[in-house]
Design an enzyme around this catalytic site. Structure first.
Site, PDB file in Angstrom:
ATOM      1  N   HIS A   3      59.952 -50.389  49.684  1.00 46.22           N
ATOM      2  CA  HIS A   3      59.653 -50.241  51.176  1.00 46.22           C
ATOM      3  C   HIS A   3      59.218 -48.758  51.640  1.00 46.22           C
ATOM      4  CE1 HIS A   3      62.866 -53.162  50.311  1.00 46.22           C
ATOM      5  NE2 HIS A   3      61.999 -53.935  50.984  1.00 46.22           N
TER       6      HIS A   3
HETATM    7  S1  FES Z   1      62.773 -48.505  50.386  1.00 45.95           S
HETATM    8 FE1  FES Z   1      63.809 -50.262  50.516  1.00 45.95          FE
HETATM    9  S2  FES Z   1      64.961 -50.304  48.896  1.00 45.95           S
HETATM   10 FE2  FES Z   1      64.072 -48.400  48.851  1.00 45.95          FE
END
Ligand code: FES
Length: 187
Positions: free
Chosen positions: A152
Site C-alpha cells: 500500500h
Molecule cells: S503498506 Fe500496507 S502492508 Fe505495507
C-alpha cells in the site's frame, strides 16, 4: 592382423571414452563444488542454529555484509533485515527532525551504541504485515532510501522509520546483542 588392429582400436576408443567420461565427470564435480562453495555462505547465514529450533534466538555471522548491503534472515518465523548502513545513510538518518516523525525515534535509539551502522529490524510492514522491499540487492528502497512496502505504499527511511504511507509505526527492532564484532544474537 586386422582383427588385432580393430581390437586395439576398440580398446583405445573405450579407453578414450573412459578418459572423456572421467574428464566430464571431474568437470561436473568441480562445477558442483564451485556451486556449493558459492551458495554455502548465503545458506549458512540463514541456517538455523539449535537455538532457533527452540524459537528462542539466532546467532548471525554479519562479517560478509559490507556497508550499503543488507541481508534477510528469519527469526521466530518472521523475516529479519540486517543492514550495514553507510556513513551517508547514518548522516541522513541523524539529520531528520525526530519531532516531525510519526513514530519518533532516533537512529541511536534503534541501534547499539558504537554500532550505529548495524540496523536490525523485522522485515514486516507495520501496516498489514507485508515484507517491504529494500534489503535485497537491486530492490527499490522508497523515497527515503530505506525500505518500501509495495502493498500500500509505505516508505521507510535509512533508520527504517515510517516516513510516508499508511504504516503507523517504524519497522520493529527486535531484541539483539552483539556477541563479537561479527556475530549478533537476535532474540
Ligand atoms: S503498506 Fe500496507 S502492508 Fe505495507
Amino acid at each position: 592382423m586386422a582383427t588385432v588392429e580393430t581390437a586395439d582400436t576398440a580398446v583405445a576408443e573405450e579407453s578414450g571414452v573412459r578418459r572423456r567420461d572421467f574428464i566430464n565427470i571431474a568437470a561436473v564435480s568441480f562445477a558442483g563444488a564451485g556451486a556449493v562453495a558459492t551458495v554455502f555462505p548465503l545458506v549458512n547465514q540463514m541456517n538455523p542454529s539449535a537455538d532457533v529450533l527452540a524459537l528462542a534466538s539466532i546467532e548471525v555471522d554479519i562479517s560478509a555484509i559490507e556497508a550499503g548491503q543488507a541481508i534477510k534472515t528469519s527469526w521466530r518465523k518472521q523475516p529479519i533485515f540486517i543492514r550495514n548502513l553507510t556513513a551517508e545513510e547514518i548522516t541522513e538518518a541523524n539529520a531528520v527532525d525526530v519531532a516531525e516523525l510519526r513514530d519518533p525515534e532516533t537512529l541511536a535509539e534503534r541501534t547499539t551504541a558504537g554500532k550505529e551502522n548495524w540496523l536490525i529490524t523485522l522485515g514486516v510492514c507495520t501496516h498489514l504485515g507485508c515484507v517491504p522491499l529494500g534489503a535485497a540487492q537491486g530492490e527499490i528502497k522508497g523515497e527515503f532510501g530505506g525500505y518500501f512496502c509495495p502493498c500500500h505504499g509505505s516508505h521507510y527511511d535509512t533508520a527504517a522509520r515510517i516516513r510516508k504511507g499508511p504504516a503507523p509505526a517504524n519497522l520493529e527492532v527486535p531484541e539483539h546483542e552483539f556477541l563479537s564484532d561479527t556475530v549478533v544474537k537476535i532474540g
